[in-house]
Design an enzyme around this catalytic site. Sequence first.
Site, PDB file in Angstrom:
ATOM      1  N   TYR A 148       1.683  -0.230 -12.519  1.00 47.82           N
ATOM      2  CA  TYR A 148       2.248  -1.495 -11.404  1.00 47.82           C
ATOM      3  C   TYR A 148       3.457  -2.231 -12.174  1.00 47.82           C
ATOM      4  CZ  TYR A 148       2.601  -5.327  -8.227  1.00 47.82           C
ATOM      5  OH  TYR A 148       3.256  -6.080  -7.225  1.00 47.82           O
ATOM      6  N   VAL A 198       0.802 -14.957  -4.257  1.00 49.18           N
ATOM      7  CA  VAL A 198       0.801 -15.021  -2.646  1.00 49.18           C
ATOM      8  C   VAL A 198      -0.502 -14.366  -2.067  1.00 49.18           C
ATOM      9  CG1 VAL A 198       2.045 -14.507  -0.553  1.00 49.18           C
ATOM     10  CG2 VAL A 198       3.459 -14.818  -2.556  1.00 49.18           C
ATOM     11  N   LYS A 240       7.375  -2.164 -10.999  1.00 49.22           N
ATOM     12  CA  LYS A 240       8.229  -3.144 -10.822  1.00 49.22           C
ATOM     13  C   LYS A 240       9.379  -3.252 -11.794  1.00 49.22           C
ATOM     14  CE  LYS A 240       6.048  -4.207  -7.166  1.00 49.22           C
ATOM     15  NZ  LYS A 240       6.755  -4.029  -5.788  1.00 49.22           N
ATOM     16  N   ASP A 257       5.960   1.272   8.396  1.00 46.14           N
ATOM     17  CA  ASP A 257       4.756   1.407   7.687  1.00 46.14           C
ATOM     18  C   ASP A 257       4.158   2.820   7.743  1.00 46.14           C
ATOM     19  OD1 ASP A 257       2.225   0.468   6.481  1.00 46.14           O
ATOM     20  OD2 ASP A 257       3.328  -1.439   6.588  1.00 46.14           O
ATOM     21  N   SER A 268       1.507  -5.152   7.516  1.00 45.44           N
ATOM     22  CA  SER A 268       0.518  -6.364   6.895  1.00 45.44           C
ATOM     23  C   SER A 268       1.164  -7.264   5.792  1.00 45.44           C
ATOM     24  CB  SER A 268      -0.852  -5.740   6.632  1.00 45.44           C
ATOM     25  OG  SER A 268      -0.580  -4.732   5.484  1.00 45.44           O
TER      26      SER A 268
END
Length: 282
Positions: free
Chosen positions: A158, A191, A162, A42, A21
């Site tokens: 997060y 996005v 990252k 996945d 996805s």
Amino acid sequence: MGRTRRLDVHGRTSVITGAASGMGAEIARELDRRGARLVLIDRDAAGLSALAAELSGTGHSAHILDLTDDAAVAALGAAITASHPHVQSLITCAGSSMLGDITQLTMAEMRWLMDVNLWGTVSITQALLPALRREPAAHITHLVSIYGLAAPAGRIPYAMSKFAVRGFTESLRHELERSTVTVGAVYPAGVKTGIILHGRFAAAIEPAVAQRAAAAQARMYHTEPQDAAYRIVEATVRRRARTFVGREARLVDVLTRLAPTRYWSAMRRPLREATDTTTPIV
């Protein structure tokens, strides 16, 4: 050693994690249009099956895998190497998000996200590196995030993951500088993939509050996934070390360079609703 050579993906194998996805699926569609052979990875069996049925190319394979299982990743890496000669590129899209501030998050929740976003990326890269090094030219693309450039409130795990992926990517690029394998980081911003809406949040947060914050973040996204996928595939083909996707990405890069300790003062207000996981809904 082949460091400026543009990749010709037609008939060569590209491995994509998080392919079921979001950005992973869009990148798979873009590479399929270019005639690449794809290895799709996945945890989502149904999503992988649906994507594989949609693609028009040949020579593709789909693999259900939990990237946090090191032994399974190593075994799949060996299987891919045996069944797919000419593994030319690896694009790591697998990842999740986690909402919550430091008082709401547990250590287990933060460790889980680090396992998915960082160690899953490291593990699959390590497993496939020998195959990539056998090619006359190959490239590894890691999807980072603008939150690997700037660390907002309310996104500690997060941002940690990252920033770590960014560090891993840059160190690996330096280690491989005399090889035929190049390494690049992509910094997407805004996005419209839905990752934030389907991501996790700290169990201590009321679900409605978490959904409000996620929806506020999603409203800030402007880049279409197809456009982002084209940019990411081009970055891979051209073997770029650093790529920004989305109109906010370059702005954040400049902001953090100009004000490395004060950039949050400019980001705080736009992100106020997206980082609010404490105000009750009345």
